[in-house]
Structure formats: C-alpha cells, structure tokens
Scaffold this motif. Sequence first.
Motif, mmCIF file in Angstrom:
data_model
loop_
_atom_site.group_PDB
_atom_site.id
_atom_site.type_symbol
_atom_site.label_atom_id
_atom_site.label_comp_id
_atom_site.label_asym_id
_atom_site.label_seq_id
_atom_site.Cartn_x
_atom_site.Cartn_y
_atom_site.Cartn_z
ATOM 1 N N HIS A 53 0.832 -1.196 0.000
ATOM 2 C CA HIS A 53 0.000 0.000 0.000
ATOM 3 C C HIS A 53 0.872 1.254 0.000
ATOM 4 O O HIS A 53 1.912 1.288 0.669
ATOM 5 C CB HIS A 53 -0.918 0.076 1.233
ATOM 6 N N THR B 221 -0.490 4.855 0.918
ATOM 7 C CA THR B 221 -1.755 5.396 1.396
ATOM 8 C C THR B 221 -1.561 6.814 1.906
ATOM 9 O O THR B 221 -0.594 7.099 2.623
ATOM 10 C CB THR B 221 -2.322 4.509 2.522
ATOM 11 N N ASP C 73 -6.011 5.132 -0.737
ATOM 12 C CA ASP C 73 -4.898 4.380 -1.301
ATOM 13 C C ASP C 73 -4.539 4.926 -2.671
ATOM 14 O O ASP C 73 -5.414 5.132 -3.519
ATOM 15 C CB ASP C 73 -5.257 2.891 -1.420
#
Length: 496
Positions: free
Chosen positions: A429, A431, A445
Amino acid sequence: MFGRRTAPVEAPAAPKSSAVAKKPAPAAAKKPAPKPAQKPARSEAKSSQPPAPPRVATPSAKKPEAVEIGGRSDEYFQTKTTIFNALIDTIDLSQLAQLDTEAAAEEIRDIVNEIISIKNVQMSIAEQESLLQDICNDVLGYGPLEPLLARDDIADIMVNGSSRVFIEVGGKIQLTNVRFRDNSQLMNICQRIVSQVGRRVDEASPICDARLPDGSRVNVIAPPLSIDGAALTIRKFKKDKLRIQDLVNFGSITPEGAKVLEIVGHCRINTLISGGTGSGKTTLLNCLTGFIEHDERVVTCEDAAELQLQQPHVVRLETRPPNLEGQGEVTMRDLVKNCLRMRPERIIVGEVRGPEAFDLLQAMNTGHDGSMGTLHANSPREALQRIESMITMGGYNLPSKTIKEMIVGSIDVIVQAARLRDGSRRITHITEVLGTEGDTIITQDLFIYDMDGEDADGKIVGKHKSTGIARPAFWDRARYYGKEAELAAALDAASE
C-alpha cells in the motif's frame, strides 16, 4: 616466539581420533547387513485371515535437513577442539592482546602449525587451511559465525544454543551444520559482539540489543532466561546498499510506484513506514532516505544504529541501556526530544514503539517536514491505531479526537510493506492520510498490491495497481518542489 608463555610446553599425547583424513573403519565396527525377508509363495499368500486394509498416509512434519556450510564433519570438529585446547594451553593471551589483528593471526597460525606437527595430525592442505582459519576466527573473530556473515545471500542468522544454527535464505528458514564447541564459546562470542558497542550481556542483564560494525542488528538473550543456552539473532544487511531501483528489479514495487516514493522522499512529505517483522521496513527507509538533498541536516534516532544514510550531514543517535545500578538509561523519547534542539531539518526514527510517538508527531507538526519513521503494523489503518495507542500508553490525558487530529496534521503518507507467505517482500500500500470525519481518520490508497494466486513453483503472482487517484493530497507540495509533472506522469502510467 612472541605471544607464547615462557614455561616450556610438553607435547601433548595425540588424541585417539585426531586425524581428519578419512580412514577405513575397522571390520568389527561394521554391522552385517540384514538379510531380506523371503517373500512367501503365491500359494501360501492366501490365508484365512482377511487382508489388512490399505494404510493411509498421514501427513507428518519432515525433519529439516542441515544445510552444509563448509563441509565440516564430526571428525573435523573433534580435531579442532583438541588443537584449540592445546593452543589455549600454549599461547599467552595477555601478550596476544597487545598485537594487531594481522600479527595476532600470524602468531596463532604458526603455533597451530607447530601443534599439528607435534600431534602428527594427518590432513590435507585444504583441511589444514580451513582449520587454521576457523581457529583464528574463534580467537579473534566471531567463530563459527564468520562464514555465515561473509555470505551476502543470508538475511538472518538465528542461533538457538550451541548446536542449533538456522539461517534465512530467500525468505525461507534452513537448519545448518554450523555449531559451537559449547555454550561457553557461544556466550563468549555474544559478549565480544555487544562489547564493541559498549554494552554487556550476562546473568545480571541477560537481554541486549547491539549491532555489528556493518550495521547488522543483533539481539542476545542469555541464560537463565534462555534455557538451552544463549539465543543470538542477527539481522544482516547486504554489503551493497539497496536502492529503490533494486526494489523495482525484485518486483517489490512497480516503476510508477517507485517514482511516487521518490517524489515523496524528495518533497519532504512526512512518511510512516509500516510492516510486520522481516517485511523490509528498514531497507525501505534506507531507500527513501536516498532522495534527501545533500544540503539538509538529518538526525537519526535508533535503538541500535543500523540506518545507512549516504548524505554528508547526518547526526546518528543511539539509545543506551541502564548500568549495573540501574542508572544512566537514555530512552528513544529522550533522543527525540533532544534532537529537536539540534536544529534538524529532518528527523528519522528507526522504529517507533512507545511514547516517543508523541514527540515524533510534534516534530513533524512543528517545521521538521520530511521526517520519517517505522513501526510494526499489518495495515495502514492499523498503523494509525497503533500510533494512537502508543500516545495513550505514554500517560497523556488527551481526548481521542485530539490525538487523531494530531496524527492527521502530522503524517501525510503511510507506506505498507509485507512479507508474503512465499518469502517475497512487497510494498502492498501507498496510502495518504486525508483528515478526520467524526472520530474516524480518512485515508485513500494510491497504490495497492493485488494477489492473483500462485504459479507452479509456489510463488505468489500479483501486480501493483493504481486506484485511479489523479491528484493526491500532496499535489501542492509536489508543485512547490517542481515535481507535479513527474507525479502526474507516474499516476497516469500506473492507471493504464
């Protein structure tokens, strides 16, 4: 010869099994092979008893086979122990300590060659050279760990007592044939490692964090807490420092995701790296710090100094455990609070694990843009929850909403690293932290890693995907540094 004791040393009696050269075993020692059972005739096979039902194979745990390191045999270890004991009886360690490493090694090699000659040990030139090197390592280095430390493909070394040494290669743990003479030798090597950074490990303080000269992380837990002998864990660093391009080559991140991380590191965006144990958080932090400008003053705070920053203006700080009287401890929070007075432009915290999270957020929110840190969490959402719980455990009587607002105002991006079940490491990820809505922190995200199953070799197949965000929240920051065109190009390429 310098380094020997003045008293004459008598030639010790040769041990019964001192030769390393392979000798044929005596005939009496060989057991006769059992005769194969004769099969009954077909006519006798029929019996009044009903035939036994077929056996169903039950899954059982396979005993791990030891990985050969250096081809050492039991006979070799016996010979080495005998010669090493004779060396300790012969050499004067107080005089040997006055020599430098090269001179001491030559002195040890001369004495060992003489002992081999006196004992009439039969061995080849290659075996004798291996024996000389191993004994020099035992006296001057890290003993049996030296061949493991020399290999660049080993990520972790785990010593569970004197006779069980495991390594991690390619994300998989393997048992090796490396072993120590006894628990005393293992404990001596542990003390040798931790004493190099001014720390100690013994029964009074049986837990110790330390590091090797190359920055590799070391943890020791000694008896009586460790029942089967000292437990030594070494997290090795590669000799060639990894760059973000190496992560792209390994498949840990796509080129577009790497470009976004480069912009994040260059544009002084407050970043938190989250991940589990062994997921590559420190490696990723090293890669991100590679985009820091060389004219910035960087202060690092770590429990054991392991970051390998390449900038010329770096101040490295390290915590200190208490002494025998329980005094003089310097915690991570003390370091973070003090580095605010050192005129830093960026603050890098090796690992956030306690109340120092509050001070790091304060630093991020008071002009030290581009600060970074790592913590243990399994997802970006859990990382935010852990930050909040760390601040609460520090004794701050702050409302939950106030802590959340502080987190949102301080942390801009969370990069999640993970170690997958096949041993590979991926950045799962990237984010952004946007704000709060009620009592909930809002995130979005930019990149996620989507797993698509396994291939024929058991390797996880997946790909990084862009979530389609065309203009992230740090767009204005990228434009301030003239990176908005590169950011837009990377996001557009990732969304195709």
